[in-house]
Write a protein that holds these residues in place. Structure first.
Motif, PDB file in Angstrom:
ATOM      1  N   GLY A 105       6.586   5.266  -4.605  1.00 55.03           N
ATOM      2  CA  GLY A 105       6.156   4.426  -3.480  1.00 55.03           C
ATOM      3  C   GLY A 105       7.345   3.943  -2.684  1.00 55.03           C
ATOM      4  O   GLY A 105       7.328   3.907  -1.442  1.00 55.03           O
ATOM      5  N   SER A 146      -8.980   3.573  -1.017  1.00 57.34           N
ATOM      6  CA  SER A 146      -8.506   2.398  -1.741  1.00 57.34           C
ATOM      7  C   SER A 146      -9.144   1.160  -1.124  1.00 57.34           C
ATOM      8  O   SER A 146      -9.616   1.168   0.003  1.00 57.34           O
ATOM      9  N   ASN A 190       5.382   5.775 -10.331  1.00 54.85           N
ATOM     10  CA  ASN A 190       4.653   5.551  -9.078  1.00 54.85           C
ATOM     11  C   ASN A 190       5.346   4.529  -8.189  1.00 54.85           C
ATOM     12  O   ASN A 190       5.346   4.659  -6.965  1.00 54.85           O
ATOM     13  N   GLU A 191       5.897   3.519  -8.814  1.00 53.74           N
ATOM     14  CA  GLU A 191       6.603   2.498  -8.013  1.00 53.74           C
ATOM     15  C   GLU A 191       7.828   3.109  -7.331  1.00 53.74           C
ATOM     16  O   GLU A 191       8.101   2.845  -6.166  1.00 53.74           O
ATOM     17  N   LEU A 235      -4.005   6.688   1.331  1.00 54.55           N
ATOM     18  CA  LEU A 235      -4.667   5.654   0.554  1.00 54.55           C
ATOM     19  C   LEU A 235      -6.170   5.603   0.808  1.00 54.55           C
ATOM     20  O   LEU A 235      -6.835   4.685   0.376  1.00 54.55           O
ATOM     21  N   THR A 280       0.092   7.277  -4.398  1.00 52.65           N
ATOM     22  CA  THR A 280       0.554   7.520  -5.766  1.00 52.65           C
ATOM     23  C   THR A 280       1.154   8.911  -5.823  1.00 52.65           C
ATOM     24  O   THR A 280       0.882   9.759  -4.980  1.00 52.65           O
ATOM     25  N   ILE A 281       1.922   9.101  -6.847  1.00 53.76           N
ATOM     26  CA  ILE A 281       2.653  10.350  -6.959  1.00 53.76           C
ATOM     27  C   ILE A 281       1.695  11.497  -7.331  1.00 53.76           C
ATOM     28  O   ILE A 281       0.793  11.312  -8.146  1.00 53.76           O
ATOM     29  N   SER A 282       1.893  12.615  -6.701  1.00 55.62           N
ATOM     30  CA  SER A 282       1.018  13.751  -6.966  1.00 55.62           C
ATOM     31  C   SER A 282       1.407  14.405  -8.295  1.00 55.62           C
ATOM     32  O   SER A 282       2.590  14.503  -8.620  1.00 55.62           O
ATOM     33  N   ASP A 298       0.839  -1.197   0.000  1.00 53.80           N
ATOM     34  CA  ASP A 298       0.000   0.000   0.000  1.00 53.80           C
ATOM     35  C   ASP A 298       0.872   1.244   0.000  1.00 53.80           C
ATOM     36  O   ASP A 298       1.516   1.535   0.993  1.00 53.80           O
ATOM     37  N   THR A 299       0.861   1.951  -1.074  1.00 56.10           N
ATOM     38  CA  THR A 299       1.641   3.193  -1.095  1.00 56.10           C
ATOM     39  C   THR A 299       0.853   4.279  -1.791  1.00 56.10           C
ATOM     40  O   THR A 299       0.017   4.001  -2.640  1.00 56.10           O
TER      41      THR A 299
END
Lengths: 502, 176
Positions: free
Chosen positions: B19, B101, B15-16, B98, A17-19, A14-15
């Motif tokens: 993260g 989600s 995004n990874e 999150l 997301t980039i803004s 769970d991370t």
């Protein structure tokens, strides 16, 4: 996959997301950075930063290095270009001057400081001293090394450049990571011919009858060496360096491109200045990752981590079976290996600058790491590098290897099995493996092995040292069920997989 | 790697990487800075990144993650990071980010995951980095080894040590 592995993976997936703001800001930074772009002969884009908000000296040098690296690769010089850190005879210095991005000049204060710090008379010099450097050579800004073992500067420089003090060398060192037991100790046996660039080394395990006290005192009984790990075997023929029997595949080699270059003399003052200016630069960027293999058994990263801050250590004269030495005690400083200050002690041979013994301790005072040299021989006494005919080996290609088809036998249930023990087992290799693979007195179930160990482990034939009992390092000792070729369970064994730290 | 390939890389794996930066810094603001710094540094070294091989983009992603680890390591040394991933009342910032989600619904499980993240965040840096690289970024041991410039055996040792530590602390947590 074990429960703990699953839990960790799930907990971390769970991370946020980039803004979009971050990407916008990044795009602005790209624009503001005013990168100059150029294209080399291969069509690759070269990025030469001209304005950076970071400290400028090193960044520009890195930019020059990146350009040099590509240019040298085109010229076939490979990893020989290792920035301006090395002595003026390094071809990369010339290239860095030619590419139009010569490093920014060192400030007057910095130059004076370093000059003052390194003006002690050189008492022992390497055979090939650098002569007059070109005016635009950045290395010319730095004083030459001293190798006087009665000074800290001399000790540091000699250890980094120990290969300047012998032509041939052979020996062994026992080393370990977190050695609460001797189970994770390894022996690295090496033979280097510095002049020809030939070298050979391999790892083997210890006979488990040795205690940690034995190892640290260097008093090893007869037969202290256990089995050899064939997959950790390296050979350099003077031009290229190979990993032999790669991934346990006997008769296959991997070409180690990073290991081609022999190291030039490391300029200590320049090294220190570089570290001071941009600690972001890692050892690989400095070229150390690429240049320590063929001729210098000393561990460059370790030396830099322990000794680059002269205020953090002291030394006194001592002696070892090899002759005069210095005993150094101190606290580490640099790099990810030591994320907290770690106390260490090491004995260094005066004639060669080689580490004879080394120990460090964690913040609780527990022994964390060690290295003990054995059978050190130099020049005419050194064991020669063996001649290995590379025609006996085939280049390993992961893609092609995955398509190799082996003829397997089939049991009465239609399952395949193989008596060969040359296969490496991992998830990625499963498709070309049989269902059962010979190991010890029976066969292991390949799927069971992968299910149990996943990518954490690769089992390579019978070369691994096997235990009859699980050891203290339980995470590195795996239980294997042995079957007959029909898949009937016979009994279980433990096998051990251990590693060496650098 | 070309500039176009680099843009594709960010579009596909940005995004990874971000993260990963969130995990390793434990702080969204710090993660944004780290992400930008790592990407800029990678862009600067673009000529050294091979984008043409089969796994070129994945390798490049791992390369940037490697840069992020090193940058973060240096930042930590400079003690620039003061905020915690976990606010004092135990509310997990990453959970806030999150909201909405559907990843973690079960409260107990969510709490266990929070605890697990907290334990991981409390590991020594050398262990924490390989845990995030292996479990979050799903990098093979060989790639981690290459990016951190340490032997594969060291990576495995650190992973094992980290797992042992996490396991031990989670057992204490479950027994409480």
């Amino acid at each position: 996959m074990n429960k703990i592995d699953r839990d960790i993976r799930n907990a971390l997936k769970d991370t946020p997301t980039i803004s979009p703001d971050v990407n916008r800001e990044l795009a602005q930074k790209f624009a503001q950075e005013n990168y100059q772009r150029d294209t080399d002969e291969t069509g690759e884009t070269l990025i030469l930063p001209v304005e950076r908000h970071r400290k400028p000296t090193l960044i520009k040098r890195v930019g020059a290095f990146a350009a040099c690296f590509t240019a040298i690769a085109v010229l076939g010089g490979g990893a020989a270009a290792m920035s301006g850190l090395f002595s003026p005879d390094n071809s990369s210095t010339q290239l860095s001057a030619d590419d139009g991005t010569a490093p920014e000049e060192i400030s007057q204060e910095a130059t004076e400081e370093f000059t003052e710090e390194f003006t002690e008379e050189t008492t022992e010099a390497p055979e090939e001293e650098a002569t007059d450097a070109p005016e635009d050579d950045p290395a010319a800004d730095y004083p030459e090394n001293t190798y006087d073992m009665s000074t800290k500067e001399g000790i540091f420089a000699k250890m980094l450049n120990s290969k300047n003090f012998y032509d041939n060398i052979s020996g062994k060192y026992v080393t370990a990571y977190c050695p609460q037991t001797t189970d994770m100790s390894f022996i690295n046996t090496y033979q280097y011919d510095v002049k020809s660039g030939k070298s050979y080394s391999y790892l083997s395990c210890l006979n488990l009858t040795n205690s940690l006290d034995d190892i640290l005192s260097g008093s090893m009984p007869e037969g202290w060496e256990g089995g050899k790990f064939t997959h950790d075997e390296s050979y350099c023929d003077g031009e290229k360096c190979y990993s032999l029997n790669v991934r346990g595949y006997q008769g296959y080699y991997w070409l180690g491109e990073d290991y081609v270059a022999l190291p030039d003399t490391i300029n200590v003052a320049q090294l220190l200045e570089t570290l001071e200016n941009d600690p972001v630069v890692d050892m690989q960027q400095l070229g150390f990752g690429a240049t320590t293999f063929c001729s210098n058994p000393n561990k460059i990263q370790l030396i830099v981590a322990c000794l680059s801050n002269f205020e953090n250590w002291d030394f006194e004269p001592t002696s070892t079976e090899y002759g005069d030495a210095v005993l150094i005690n101190g606290t580490t400083v640099h790099y990810e290996r030591f994320d907290t200050p770690t106390t260490f002690s090491m004995t260094v041979d005066c004639a060669t600058g080689l580490i004879i013994s080394y120990t460090d301790y964690d913040d609780q005072g527990n022994l964390y790491d060690y290295l003990v040299t054995h059978d050190l021989k130099i020049n005419e006494n050194a064991e020669p590098v063996p001649e290995i005919d590379m025609n006996d080996y085939v280049e390993y290609d992961e893609q092609k290897h995955a398509n190799l088809k082996y003829e397997f036998k089939t049991n009465s249930s239609g399952k395949t099995y193989a008596d060969k023990t040359v296969f490496g087992i991992s998830k990625s290799s499963r498709e070309f493996l049989p269902d059962y693979l010979a190991f010890g007195d029976g066969y292991i179930d390949v799927d069971e092995f992968i299910e149990t160990n996943g990518d954490m482990s690769v089992l390579q034939g019978n070369d691994y040292h096997q235990y009859t009992e699980p050891s203290e390092t339980e995470e590195l000792v795996y239980k294997l069920n042995l079957y007959d070729c029909e898949g009937n369970y016979i009994y279980s064994i433990y096998y051990y997989e251990g590693y060496i730290d650098q | 790697m070309t500039q176009d390939q680099f843009e594709t890389l960010l579009a596909r794996h940005g995004n990874e990487i971000f993260g990963f930066c969130c995990h390793i810094t434990g702080n969204r603001n710090a993660a944004e800075d780290l992400y930008q710094d790592a990407v800029l540094k990678a862009f600067e070294l673009l000529g050294r990144i091979d984008g043409s091989s089969k796994n070129g983009l994945k390798s490049a992603r791992n390369y940037i993650i490697g840069i992020a680890v090193k940058l973060n390591s240096n930042l930590m040394r400079k003690k620039l990071l003061k905020d915690s991933f976990f606010v004092p009342n135990g509310e997990v910032l990453i959970g806030t980010a999150l909201d909405g989600s559907d990843i973690v619904r079960d409260t107990e499980r969510k709490y266990a995951h929070s605890k697990l993240r907290e334990i991981i965040a409390g590991l020594p840096e050398r262990l924490r980095s390989v845990v995030y690289m292996y479990y979050y970024a799903e990098m093979p041991v060989a790639d981690i080894s290459q990016q951190l410039d340490i032997p594969q055996g060291t990576v495995k040792s650190r992973l094992n040590k980290a797992r042992k530590e996490i396991k031990k602390k989670m057992e204490v947590f479950y027994n409480e």
